[in-house]
Design an enzyme around this catalytic site. Structure first.
Site, PDB file in Angstrom:
ATOM      1  CG  HIS A 171      -3.186 -16.088  87.782  1.00  0.00           C
ATOM      2  ND1 HIS A 171      -2.646 -15.480  88.891  1.00  0.00           N
ATOM      3  CD2 HIS A 171      -3.150 -17.431  88.030  1.00  0.00           C
ATOM      4  CE1 HIS A 171      -2.300 -16.422  89.767  1.00  0.00           C
ATOM      5  NE2 HIS A 171      -2.598 -17.601  89.264  1.00  0.00           N
ATOM      6  N   GLY A 193      -1.354 -19.427  96.897  1.00  0.00           N
ATOM      7  CA  GLY A 193      -0.013 -19.290  97.448  1.00  0.00           C
ATOM      8  C   GLY A 193       0.014 -19.074  98.950  1.00  0.00           C
ATOM      9  CB  SER A 249      -3.157 -23.766  98.828  1.00  0.00           C
ATOM     10  OG  SER A 249      -2.609 -22.456  98.981  1.00  0.00           O
ATOM     11  CE  LYS A 290       1.539 -19.046  91.192  1.00  0.00           C
ATOM     12  NZ  LYS A 290       0.741 -18.406  92.190  1.00  0.00           N
ATOM     13  CG  ASN A 300       0.672 -20.253  86.875  1.00  0.00           C
ATOM     14  OD1 ASN A 300       1.609 -19.887  86.151  1.00  0.00           O
ATOM     15  ND2 ASN A 300      -0.055 -19.400  87.581  1.00  0.00           N
ATOM     16  CD  GLU A 307      -6.213 -20.054  90.070  1.00  0.00           C
ATOM     17  OE1 GLU A 307      -5.486 -21.005  90.318  1.00  0.00           O
ATOM     18  OE2 GLU A 307      -5.809 -19.000  89.566  1.00  0.00           O
ATOM     19  CD  GLU A 333       0.131 -15.016  91.324  1.00  0.00           C
ATOM     20  OE1 GLU A 333       0.752 -15.325  90.294  1.00  0.00           O
ATOM     21  OE2 GLU A 333      -0.041 -15.798  92.282  1.00  0.00           O
TER      22      GLU A 333
END
Ligand code: PEP
Length: 252
Positions: free
Chosen positions: A97, A176, A216, A10, A8, A170, A99
């Site tokens: 996701h 991240g 991560s 992003k 991904n 996730e 985010e």
């Protein structure tokens, strides 16, 4: 089914940079892609063209999209439709996701609409789920993940083809941040997801749907993570931006 190794990207990489990274990834994996692994590259929309070109004809590679709007077409300024993504060469798309849930404010209902619409439009969907740190600390992992799965899969037919649906677990606190869920935490969460899939889609289909881990993942921990029960692939952000690092994850 092959393990799905997803990158991904992003909101990183200009079109040329994405094309170069995809070409470098293809070269790095030339003759080395394990037969049981499928590579999925998910660049920003503006980089779909060059990424597609760089991966054209490469066996075992697929292209995906990070997001779309659940409608065929229409007056939705700034949005993109599944048909446009299919036309741009995408086979997969993400929904839910963290985010998008936590920065862009997408709720469970919107995520569920996207999963159902994307599948009906012909995309293979990856539904992302995962708890925040305060939810983990409150002992709510199972409740949060189960709620996200129920809403995210509400419009999916029970006879969905298992190749067209995957779940990415996730944990939000691991995305991240450099923090990774330990093997026991990953195994426990993936077992919850598997049980929900079996309950929703039946023992045969529910057992086949792939469950990816994300948070991560790096070359140094990918092998261990991929060896955990019910881990059928990984979804990688930061460590997928460099071809060499992602190639090392793919072959871990
Ligand atoms: C992600 O973007 O889904 C992700 C897991 O990011 P990272 O690998 O950087 O934690």
């Amino acid at each position: 089914m092959k393990k799905l190794m997803a990158a991904n990207w992003k909101m990183y990489k200009l079109a040329g940079e994405a094309g170069d990274t995809a070409a470098a990834l293809r070269a790095a994996l030339d003759g080395k892609l394990p037969a049981d692994r499928e590579v999925l590259v998910i660049p920003p929309f503006t980089a779909l063209g060059p990424t597609r070109q760089a991966l054209a004809g490469a066996a075992g590679f697929a292209l995906g999209a990070q997001n779309f709007y659940p409608s065929r077409q229409g007056a939705f300024t700034g949005e993109i439709a599944p048909d446009m993504l299919l036309d741009a060469g995408c086979r997969y798309a993400l929904a839910g996701h963290s985010e998008r849930r936590h920065i862009l404010g997408e709720d469970d209902a919107v995520v569920g609409r996207k999963v159902a619409f994307g599948l009906a439009a012909g995309l293979s969907m990856i539904l992302c789920v995962g708890e925040k740190i305060e939810e983990r600390q409150a002992g709510e992992v199972e409740a949060v993940v189960s709620r996200q799965l129920e809403a995210g899969l509400a419009g999916v037919p029970t006879d969905v083809s298992a190749e067209t649906l995957a779940i990415a677990y996730e944990p939000v606190w691991a995305i991240g941040t450099g923090l990774t869920a330990g093997p026991a935490e990953v195994a426990e969460a993936h077992a919850v997801v598997r049980a929900r899939l079996v309950a929703r889609f039946g023992p045969e289909n529910g057992a086949k749907i792939r469950i990816l881990y994300g948070g991560s993942v790096k070359p140094g921990n990918a092998g261990e993570i991929l060896g955990i029960d019910n881990v059928d692939g990984v979804l990688v952000g930061g460590a997928s931006l460099e071809a060499e690092s992602f190639a090392a994850i793919v072959t871990a």
